[in-house]
Enzyme design. Sequence first.
Site, mmCIF file in Angstrom:
data_model
loop_
_atom_site.group_PDB
_atom_site.id
_atom_site.type_symbol
_atom_site.label_atom_id
_atom_site.label_comp_id
_atom_site.label_asym_id
_atom_site.label_seq_id
_atom_site.Cartn_x
_atom_site.Cartn_y
_atom_site.Cartn_z
ATOM 1 N N THR A 98 0.829 -1.201 -0.060
ATOM 2 C CA THR A 98 0.022 -0.173 0.014
ATOM 3 C C THR A 98 0.971 1.146 -0.126
ATOM 4 O O THR A 98 1.466 1.641 1.112
ATOM 5 C CB THR A 98 -0.799 -0.111 1.167
ATOM 6 N N LYS A 174 -7.249 1.458 -3.153
ATOM 7 C CA LYS A 174 -6.889 0.799 -1.950
ATOM 8 C C LYS A 174 -6.543 1.745 -0.794
ATOM 9 O O LYS A 174 -7.185 1.617 0.272
ATOM 10 C CB LYS A 174 -5.362 0.143 -2.098
ATOM 11 N N LYS A 243 0.166 5.576 8.127
ATOM 12 C CA LYS A 243 0.734 5.940 6.778
ATOM 13 C C LYS A 243 -0.514 5.735 5.765
ATOM 14 O O LYS A 243 -0.448 6.829 5.013
ATOM 15 C CB LYS A 243 1.676 4.793 6.408
HETATM 16 P P1 NAP Z 1 5.177 -5.894 7.888
HETATM 17 O O1 NAP Z 1 4.744 -7.052 8.516
HETATM 18 O O2 NAP Z 1 5.611 -4.900 8.859
HETATM 19 O O3 NAP Z 1 6.331 -6.017 6.755
HETATM 20 C C1 NAP Z 1 7.054 -5.113 6.313
HETATM 21 C C2 NAP Z 1 8.059 -5.742 5.081
HETATM 22 O O4 NAP Z 1 8.861 -4.476 4.711
HETATM 23 C C3 NAP Z 1 9.017 -6.725 5.890
HETATM 24 O O5 NAP Z 1 9.529 -7.382 5.183
HETATM 25 C C4 NAP Z 1 10.236 -5.341 6.140
HETATM 26 O O6 NAP Z 1 11.470 -6.247 6.341
HETATM 27 C C5 NAP Z 1 10.084 -4.664 4.842
HETATM 28 N N1 NAP Z 1 10.681 -3.349 5.030
HETATM 29 C C6 NAP Z 1 10.443 -2.414 5.875
HETATM 30 N N2 NAP Z 1 11.334 -1.441 5.434
HETATM 31 C C7 NAP Z 1 12.098 -1.809 4.614
HETATM 32 C C8 NAP Z 1 13.162 -1.237 3.819
HETATM 33 N N3 NAP Z 1 13.868 -0.028 3.912
HETATM 34 N N4 NAP Z 1 14.056 -1.870 3.085
HETATM 35 C C9 NAP Z 1 13.485 -3.285 2.727
HETATM 36 N N5 NAP Z 1 12.645 -3.876 3.477
HETATM 37 C C10 NAP Z 1 11.825 -3.142 4.109
HETATM 38 O O7 NAP Z 1 3.963 -5.254 7.031
HETATM 39 P P2 NAP Z 1 2.898 -6.182 6.132
HETATM 40 O O8 NAP Z 1 1.503 -6.177 7.330
HETATM 41 O O9 NAP Z 1 3.139 -7.433 5.684
HETATM 42 O O10 NAP Z 1 2.444 -4.985 5.323
HETATM 43 C C11 NAP Z 1 3.103 -4.870 3.927
HETATM 44 C C12 NAP Z 1 2.401 -3.776 2.913
HETATM 45 O O11 NAP Z 1 1.117 -4.246 2.899
HETATM 46 C C13 NAP Z 1 2.115 -2.428 3.669
HETATM 47 O O12 NAP Z 1 2.239 -1.618 2.637
HETATM 48 C C14 NAP Z 1 0.672 -2.642 4.308
HETATM 49 O O13 NAP Z 1 0.089 -1.270 4.324
HETATM 50 C C15 NAP Z 1 -0.005 -3.445 3.213
HETATM 51 N N6 NAP Z 1 -0.938 -4.352 3.756
HETATM 52 C C16 NAP Z 1 -1.047 -4.819 4.930
HETATM 53 C C17 NAP Z 1 -2.136 -5.637 5.374
HETATM 54 C C18 NAP Z 1 -2.407 -6.132 6.686
HETATM 55 O O14 NAP Z 1 -3.434 -6.543 7.272
HETATM 56 N N7 NAP Z 1 -1.206 -6.282 7.418
HETATM 57 C C19 NAP Z 1 -3.395 -5.837 4.434
HETATM 58 C C20 NAP Z 1 -3.233 -5.296 3.363
HETATM 59 C C21 NAP Z 1 -2.107 -4.525 2.764
HETATM 60 P P3 NAP Z 1 12.090 -6.511 7.808
HETATM 61 O O15 NAP Z 1 11.316 -7.966 7.928
HETATM 62 O O16 NAP Z 1 13.599 -6.474 7.594
HETATM 63 O O17 NAP Z 1 11.653 -5.466 8.650
#
Ligand code: NAP
Length: 307
Positions: A98, A174, A243
């Site tokens: 997102t 989204k 965010k």
């Molecule tokens: P998350 O669990 O916090 O995972 C974030 C990912 O991004 C991890 O792999 C992290 O790596 C990586 N990352 C963060 N900063 C980085 C950087 N500077 N360089 C390289 N890698 C980096 O988040 P998530 O829940 O999976 O969400 C991922 C995306 O999907 C977001 O945009 C979120 O808004 C969207 N989303 C989330 C949901 C939900 O319910 N969770 C639903 C729909 C969409 P590390 O492991 O090394 O920290």
Amino acid sequence: MTREMKVGVIGLGHMGSGIAASLMRAGFDVTVYNRTREKAAPLLAKGAHLAATVRDACGGDAVITMLADDNAVNEVVSGNDGILASLPKDAIHMSSSTISVALSADLTERHARAGRRFIAAPVFGRPDVAAAGKLFVVAAGSSDTIAAVQPLLNAIGQKTFVISETPSAANLVKLSGNFLIATVIESLGEAMALIDKGGIDRRMYVDLLTSTLFGAPVYKTYGSLVAERRFEPAGFPALLARKDIRLALAAGEDLCVPLPIASLLRDRFLALAARGGDHLDWSAISELAALDSASTRPQKQDGSIAA
Ligand code: NAP
């Protein structure tokens, strides 16, 4: 492209891990990269290949990015070993994070300039839904590129909505969707503070709502989280939701669309952050209404929100 497609997944957080697992279940050859390498272990145990670098994840037919925010996506796309420099000519970058409308437009332009194929395919659904391969995917980009990755979309989601030839349109949809979910959480919090202080049972109240006029999944999922104050572990951390509200407001500013409720939500998420709640599920903003009303569950001694 067929079932034998090779696909890289960059970002193995809550969502990316589930997406990679769904792709593997569907029989794709999956290579995974994560900044923090340990998070790849469960997928490697199931047969995924480990990429030591972003470049190593870009050798297949497509690469999916599922990263936290604009900065993270920009970082993995750019530079000598980034996606743009590493992706083979006909391969596709599918951006599922997102991210802002502005970054998506910028990525579209940069991929086009480099002669690389790009689509935006953000998703609706929490981590358990991602793990089950039941996401709703909002896809935008050229129709032949979307058709080429349709087998991947079928593996990660229960339905794909193709909405535009312009990738950033998917990001706008989204962000608008997450804004709407946050409004539901906020209004559930306010309604729940009201009935709670009036001595009515919260679970019974949600049961009444969801079995009458409010039967939609969003009321069922968030109604029970709010009623039970189940904010940990976070399916979607408040930090990322903050965010998304910020990005919805930025899109509103660009299009000159006032979003007064989004402004209110921005302040709710800031108040939660100030109380140390960024790590909690975004449904924790519902507690702020309870605090405002000095309702049954006071904040913790240190001023943070009780999970
Ligand atoms: P998350 O669990 O916090 O995972 C974030 C990912 O991004 C991890 O792999 C992290 O790596 C990586 N990352 C963060 N900063 C980085 C950087 N500077 N360089 C390289 N890698 C980096 O988040 P998530 O829940 O999976 O969400 C991922 C995306 O999907 C977001 O945009 C979120 O808004 C969207 N989303 C989330 C949901 C939900 O319910 N969770 C639903 C729909 C969409 P590390 O492991 O090394 O920290």
